[in-house]
Scaffold this motif. Structure first.
Motif, PDB file in Angstrom:
ATOM      1  N   GLU A 195       4.219  21.820  83.707  1.00  0.00           N
ATOM      2  CA  GLU A 195       4.275  20.404  83.345  1.00  0.00           C
ATOM      3  C   GLU A 195       5.020  20.204  82.039  1.00  0.00           C
ATOM      4  OE1 GLU A 195       1.223  16.622  82.845  1.00  0.00           O
ATOM      5  OE2 GLU A 195       0.495  18.560  83.554  1.00  0.00           O
ATOM      6  N   ILE A 196       4.818  21.128  81.093  1.00  0.00           N
ATOM      7  CA  ILE A 196       5.529  21.026  79.817  1.00  0.00           C
ATOM      8  C   ILE A 196       7.028  21.211  80.026  1.00  0.00           C
ATOM      9  CG2 ILE A 196       5.883  22.188  77.600  1.00  0.00           C
ATOM     10  CD1 ILE A 196       2.870  22.740  77.553  1.00  0.00           C
ATOM     11  N   ALA A 205       8.632  20.507  82.745  1.00  0.00           N
ATOM     12  CA  ALA A 205       9.128  19.311  83.429  1.00  0.00           C
ATOM     13  C   ALA A 205       9.350  18.160  82.460  1.00  0.00           C
ATOM     14  CB  ALA A 205       8.143  18.890  84.519  1.00  0.00           C
ATOM     15  N   LYS A 206       8.606  18.153  81.358  1.00  0.00           N
ATOM     16  CA  LYS A 206       8.736  17.080  80.376  1.00  0.00           C
ATOM     17  C   LYS A 206       9.663  17.457  79.234  1.00  0.00           C
ATOM     18  CE  LYS A 206       4.309  14.814  81.220  1.00  0.00           C
ATOM     19  NZ  LYS A 206       3.054  14.311  80.633  1.00  0.00           N
ATOM     20  N   LEU A 222      11.905  14.697  78.344  1.00  0.00           N
ATOM     21  CA  LEU A 222      11.198  13.615  77.676  1.00  0.00           C
ATOM     22  C   LEU A 222      11.020  13.919  76.200  1.00  0.00           C
ATOM     23  CD1 LEU A 222       9.555  10.991  77.689  1.00  0.00           C
ATOM     24  CD2 LEU A 222       7.551  12.331  78.351  1.00  0.00           C
ATOM     25  N   LYS A 223      10.745  15.192  75.898  1.00  0.00           N
ATOM     26  CA  LYS A 223      10.549  15.564  74.508  1.00  0.00           C
ATOM     27  C   LYS A 223      11.829  15.362  73.707  1.00  0.00           C
ATOM     28  CE  LYS A 223       9.021  19.377  71.571  1.00  0.00           C
ATOM     29  NZ  LYS A 223       8.459  20.727  71.513  1.00  0.00           N
ATOM     30  N   THR A 240      12.334  11.785  73.040  1.00  0.00           N
ATOM     31  CA  THR A 240      11.357  11.221  72.120  1.00  0.00           C
ATOM     32  C   THR A 240      11.738  11.487  70.671  1.00  0.00           C
ATOM     33  OG1 THR A 240       9.713  11.703  73.805  1.00  0.00           O
ATOM     34  CG2 THR A 240       8.884  11.112  71.635  1.00  0.00           C
ATOM     35  N   VAL A 294       4.015  13.746  71.686  1.00  0.00           N
ATOM     36  CA  VAL A 294       4.328  14.717  72.728  1.00  0.00           C
ATOM     37  C   VAL A 294       3.765  16.082  72.359  1.00  0.00           C
ATOM     38  CG1 VAL A 294       6.175  15.956  73.894  1.00  0.00           C
ATOM     39  CG2 VAL A 294       6.352  13.492  73.539  1.00  0.00           C
ATOM     40  N   GLU A 307       0.088  16.219  72.895  1.00  0.00           N
ATOM     41  CA  GLU A 307      -0.216  16.311  74.324  1.00  0.00           C
ATOM     42  C   GLU A 307      -0.032  17.744  74.817  1.00  0.00           C
ATOM     43  OE1 GLU A 307       1.185  14.291  78.563  1.00  0.00           O
ATOM     44  OE2 GLU A 307       2.300  13.929  76.718  1.00  0.00           O
ATOM     45  N   GLU A 308       1.018  18.435  74.336  1.00  0.00           N
ATOM     46  CA  GLU A 308       1.250  19.810  74.746  1.00  0.00           C
ATOM     47  C   GLU A 308       0.142  20.721  74.246  1.00  0.00           C
ATOM     48  OE1 GLU A 308       5.082  20.928  73.437  1.00  0.00           O
ATOM     49  OE2 GLU A 308       6.146  19.708  74.896  1.00  0.00           O
TER      50      GLU A 308
END
Length: 700
Positions: A167-168, A170-171, A174-175, A178, A189, A192-193
């Motif tokens: 999931e990290i 995949a994001k 996004l990071k 951001t 972010v 969240e990780e």
């Protein structure tokens, strides 16, 4: 015929041909003699009315939690989870404002009286728990229950770790986006990780599980020896000591009885807090260990980063005050030493070294100039000799070279067939002779007339099946793979009705975790002649619970073909009987899941006895020499890989406990008492010489 512990070690007549050679073509089995002139003895993976379940997940039925304890257990769990999420530092003596590890005493277990004149006497084997089991067996069952929980949480954490990392990844885009977004975006972010980063402490979760189910062996703190735990006993994590109750906190070095014990029966004239146990593991630079005499540094002020440095002064409270009060009260204190160990899953091994007394205490400036509390402890006399010397860990050492073995009669009984040579030694017979009368074969040989089912459809996983949540073989096992690989060691999470491994039609690689039992011999073993049980097998290596030892090999035959024949090396394949719970056999996990799918035609009617057996009388591997024990360290597990017929499952032996170097391997042969009848119709009784505390005194 000499009296033996097990029929497995009775020898057949020697043959003039070379003993350890490749198998010769199978002759048909000889016809039964007339009439029953000998016993037809079969050993089974399960037995009728078996008193001891061969599992490393045994434990007492959980008691329903009380309303008062529920909140406290929840708080303990939150503390453990918080520590796990932050990443625990090296274990040491830590000062805190609370009293971690303190639990509500269970009144059913009385405290051991304090003896100020010397050590508290060793508690009796039966300490009044009313289970009908010896204290040693309860210790073993508690550790097996912990191991089962621990491996389940290891598997759970590995799955969560993989999901979180995916999931990290995949994001990742996004990071990057951001970073240039509104204020605080990047921080959100990263937070969240961190929250999704898996815990690395499945042992702490296993402790919580044991506490929630009231499965901790000695939840009330005690002074002196604990029943079933002997001087020299070893533990492979602090968590194991916590679930036993010998040291009730996974991090602190000083265990003590808090103020809630003040005024309780047996403690009226004592000053609390009162120390019960200390762990020496090299965390404090001021510690001095002279074996029978210890200079011990109090808790607090250490940075817990593994560099042994004091960063601030200590205070006279909690564990430090408890040790001072113990000097005044004169109570004995359990001492446990921790040492580095490559064979331990935690990198440490802990040894219980008996009882000491605090004979002096003082305050001084430590090596870094900070105030530290010092305590001098002396070992009480009349105890077994130490197995540790200063800070060097010593124990029975396995041989390093085969040629130097005393009593060596064979360099390798497998003739090079196994991954590792298996020497044989004999210090009993004069002149010494090697095991004889059989041909070594590491794989199963199929007798004429028996047809093995064709290969089933395999999984389409790439690499290791543990990384594929849609693995077909995992689904056959109920959703999760039966094995977990931790620090490159494949281990069975728990004994099951049947284990489905990957087979010839699976696309995963040879090192897939779901092929754990197919990797061959992984441990250095020795076949040796015992004084009263014939031949036996012992290990030179430390073997962890759930690790595969070997397959029981020989000739696969129909059971009916051996009726009326004397055969002391025959193993019934009773997987189906175990799954159905026939003849008093205990069902294992997964029995209900597998039966409808595998044998719908036999769901109501089942054969009264196993249809097939493994005959190792003339052909087999070292498993034929593994002796019986009423309290074994191995258990039997049926395994399928190429087909689904449980009547023809492979018979595997797995470790039920941590087995230390030079310990003999054993499993329960599974005979029901009074189940063997001689040709005259009289019940035949064979004494058991396994020496286990809970020995049934008879093999059958």
């Amino acid at each position: 015929m000499a009296t033996m512990d097990s029929v497995a070690v009775m020898e057949v007549a020697p043959v003039p041909d070379p003993t350890f050679i490749d198998a010769t073509p199978l002759p048909p089995p000889p016809p039964p003699p007339a009439p029953l002139a000998a016993l037809a003895l079969r050993r089974s993976a399960r037995c009728l009315n078996r008193p001891v379940r061969p599992s490393y997940a045994e434990q007492e039925p959980p008691k329903p939690p009380s309303g008062r304890g529920r909140g406290k257990r929840k708080r303990d769990e939150e503390k453990l989870e918080q520590a796990a999420a932050q990443g625990a530092k090296s274990p040491g003596r830590r000062a805190s404002n609370a009293e971690p590890g303190e639990r509500k005493p269970v009144p059913v277990i009385a405290a051991v009286p304090i003896s100020c004149a010397g050590a508290a006497p060793a508690a009796a084997e039966d300490d009044g728990m009313g289970t009908g089991k010896s204290a040693k067996l309860r210790v073993k069952e508690t550790l097996r229950a912990f191991t089962s929980h621990y491996l389940h949480f290891v598997q759970e954490e590995q799955k969560r770790a993989q999901a979180a990392l995916l999931e990290i990844e995949a994001k990742g885009g996004l990071k990057r986006q951001t970073k240039g977004s509104k204020k605080g975006g990047k921080q959100e972010v990263e937070v969240e990780e961190r929250e999704k980063r898996p815990s690395k402490r499945p042992d702490l979760k296993a402790i919580t599980k044991m506490q929630e189910t009231n499965a901790v062996l000695y939840p009330e703190k005690r002074i002196g020896h604990l029943p079933g735990i002997d001087v020299g006993d070893q533990f492979y994590s602090r968590a194991e000591m916590v679930v036993l109750g010998i040291h009730s906190h996974w991090l602190n070095g000083i265990d003590y009885m808090g103020m809630k014990y003040q005024g309780k029966k047996g403690y009226e004239n004592l000053t609390f807090p009162l120390a019960t146990c200390i762990v020496m593991s090299g965390i404090y630079e001021d510690d001095l260990d002279k074996a029978d005499e210890i200079i011990y540094t109090g808790q607090g002020g250490n940075d817990l980063l593994g560099n042994h440095r004091q960063i601030q002064s200590q205070q006279l409270k909690r564990g430090n005050l408890a040790l001072k009060n113990s000097r005044d009260n004169g109570n004995p204190i359990r001492v446990i030493r921790g040492h580095s160990s490559k064979t331990s899953y935690t990198g440490k091994v802990y040894t219980y070294d008996g009882l000491y007394k605090v004979v002096d205490d003082w305050v001084q400036n430590g090596l870094q100039g900070h105030v530290v509390f010092k305590y001098k402890l002396k070992r009480l006399e009349g105890q077994p000799s130490l197995t540790t010397s200063e800070v060097r860990f010593t124990r029975a050492e396995a041989p390093t070279t085969i040629s130097e073995l005393p009593g060596l009669v064979c360099d390798d009984i497998s003739g090079g067939q196994e991954n590792l040579p298996i020497p044989a030694t004999n210090l009993v017979d004069d002149p010494p002779v090697p095991p004889s009368g059989f041909t070594y074969l590491k794989s199963l040989k199929i007798a004429k007339g028996i047809k093995i089912p064709s290969n089933i459809i395999g999984c389409d996983c790439e690499g290791d099946c543990a990384s594929n949540k849609n693995c077909l073989c995992a689904q056959r096992n109920g959703s999760d793979l039966p094995y977990v690989s931790y620090k490159n060691i494949g281990r069975l999470v728990e004994p099951k009705a049947v284990v489905f491994e990957c087979g010839a039609n699976c696309s995963c690689n040879h090192n897939c975790v779901n092929r754990t039992s197919q990797q061959g011999l992984q441990y250095r073993l020795e076949v040796f002649k015992t004084a009263s049980k014939g031949w036996g097998v012992r290990t030179w290596d430390t073997i962890l619970p759930g690790a595969p030892i070997c397959e029981y090999t020989g000739v696969l035959r129909r059971t009916d073909d051996l009726d009326g024949l004397q055969n002391n090396y025959c193993f019934d394949i009773d997987c189906l009987q175990t799954m159905k719970g026939l003849d008093g056999r205990e069902k294992r996990a997964g029995s209900e899941m597998h039966l409808p799918n595998l044998h719908p035609e036999n769901d109501s009617e089942a054969p009264p006895a196993p249809e097939y057996c493994i005959d190792a009388s003339s052909i087999g591997n070292f498993a034929r020499f593994i002796n019986h024990s009423c309290q074994p360290n191995l258990f039997v597990q049926c395994v399928l890989s190429s087909h689904n017929d449980v009547k023809l499952a492979k018979v595997m032996l797995f470790a039920a406990d941590t087995i230390l170097p030079l310990q003999e391997l054993s499993y329960d042969y599974g005979y029901r008492l009074d189940s063997v009848v001689g040709p005259d119709g009289e019940i035949v009784k064979l004494p058991c010489h396994c020496g286990a505390p809970d020995c049934r005194k008879r093999l059958y």
